[in-house]
Design an enzyme around this catalytic site. Sequence first.
Site, mmCIF file in Angstrom:
data_model
loop_
_atom_site.group_PDB
_atom_site.id
_atom_site.type_symbol
_atom_site.label_atom_id
_atom_site.label_comp_id
_atom_site.label_asym_id
_atom_site.label_seq_id
_atom_site.Cartn_x
_atom_site.Cartn_y
_atom_site.Cartn_z
ATOM 1 N N GLN A 249 44.710 42.703 33.276
ATOM 2 C CA GLN A 249 45.200 41.646 34.094
ATOM 3 C C GLN A 249 44.658 41.514 35.584
ATOM 4 O O GLN A 249 45.145 42.483 36.257
ATOM 5 C CB GLN A 249 46.677 41.312 34.078
ATOM 6 C CG GLN A 249 47.278 39.911 34.618
ATOM 7 C CD GLN A 249 48.496 40.034 34.633
ATOM 8 O OE1 GLN A 249 49.414 40.758 34.212
ATOM 9 N NE2 GLN A 249 49.038 38.684 34.990
ATOM 10 N N HIS B 221 48.440 33.717 32.087
ATOM 11 C CA HIS B 221 47.533 32.749 31.799
ATOM 12 C C HIS B 221 47.226 33.079 30.228
ATOM 13 O O HIS B 221 47.183 34.478 30.075
ATOM 14 C CB HIS B 221 46.147 32.726 32.520
ATOM 15 C CG HIS B 221 45.675 34.116 32.894
ATOM 16 N ND1 HIS B 221 46.301 34.641 33.938
ATOM 17 C CD2 HIS B 221 44.619 34.733 32.579
ATOM 18 C CE1 HIS B 221 45.675 35.768 33.934
ATOM 19 N NE2 HIS B 221 44.597 35.942 33.079
HETATM 20 P P1 AMP Z 1 42.715 38.308 33.228
HETATM 21 O O1 AMP Z 1 41.407 39.220 33.621
HETATM 22 O O2 AMP Z 1 43.086 38.179 31.841
HETATM 23 O O3 AMP Z 1 43.687 38.376 34.435
HETATM 24 O O4 AMP Z 1 41.859 36.838 33.357
HETATM 25 C C1 AMP Z 1 41.490 36.198 34.742
HETATM 26 C C2 AMP Z 1 40.336 35.306 34.521
HETATM 27 O O5 AMP Z 1 40.537 34.387 35.513
HETATM 28 C C3 AMP Z 1 39.147 35.841 34.445
HETATM 29 O O6 AMP Z 1 38.538 35.715 33.085
HETATM 30 C C4 AMP Z 1 38.341 35.198 35.629
HETATM 31 O O7 AMP Z 1 36.939 34.837 35.104
HETATM 32 C C5 AMP Z 1 39.257 33.776 35.629
HETATM 33 N N1 AMP Z 1 39.149 33.255 37.028
HETATM 34 C C6 AMP Z 1 39.571 34.041 38.259
HETATM 35 N N2 AMP Z 1 39.204 33.134 39.256
HETATM 36 C C7 AMP Z 1 39.040 31.984 38.908
HETATM 37 C C8 AMP Z 1 38.497 30.548 39.197
HETATM 38 N N3 AMP Z 1 38.724 30.421 40.527
HETATM 39 N N4 AMP Z 1 38.257 29.650 38.535
HETATM 40 C C9 AMP Z 1 38.477 29.738 37.060
HETATM 41 N N5 AMP Z 1 38.682 31.169 36.438
HETATM 42 C C10 AMP Z 1 38.906 32.281 37.410
#
Ligand code: AMP
Length: 133
Positions: A93, A99
């Site tokens: 995460q 999310h």
């Molecule tokens: P996780 O690794 O499950 O916490 O996923 C976090 C996700 O957020 C990743 O897939 C990132 O690419 C995405 N993410 C981070 N910053 C942004 C942003 N500003 N806009 C859209 N997606 C983002």
Amino acid sequence: MNECIFCRIIKGQILAHKLYENDNVFVFLDINPYTRGHTLVIPKKHYQDIFDIPDKELEILIKEVKKVAELQRDKLKVKDINIFQRNGLLAGQEVDHIHFHVVPRYENDEVEMLPRGQYTGKDFEEVIKLLTR
Ligand code: AMP
């Protein structure tokens, strides 16, 4: 302390590629997509993870996740979709605002999910003992 990046996206302080929002959720494209159309579904209220979010709010969230999957199925014309969610550092995460990822799958998209292992010896029994209710 720095405010959570997803809270800032909800407030419009950071630009995101929003699909839609309502009173409860905000839905937008992942900036580093696994595939074309990879979408994130987040609650507007900040909860860190699956343990933090109250059941009622999780219900609302997961129903919205299904709507996004249906949207992808109908508009992107995909049949296959991964839905997943990470909790904690070891799980990968990166953003501490719960999310769900909704990832449309395409023929030969070459996206690989987590590698699998095998149980050995008494592992099966021990794990069953621990997790059986
Ligand atoms: P996780 O690794 O499950 O916490 O996923 C976090 C996700 O957020 C990743 O897939 C990132 O690419 C995405 N993410 C981070 N910053 C942004 C942003 N500003 N806009 C859209 N997606 C983002």
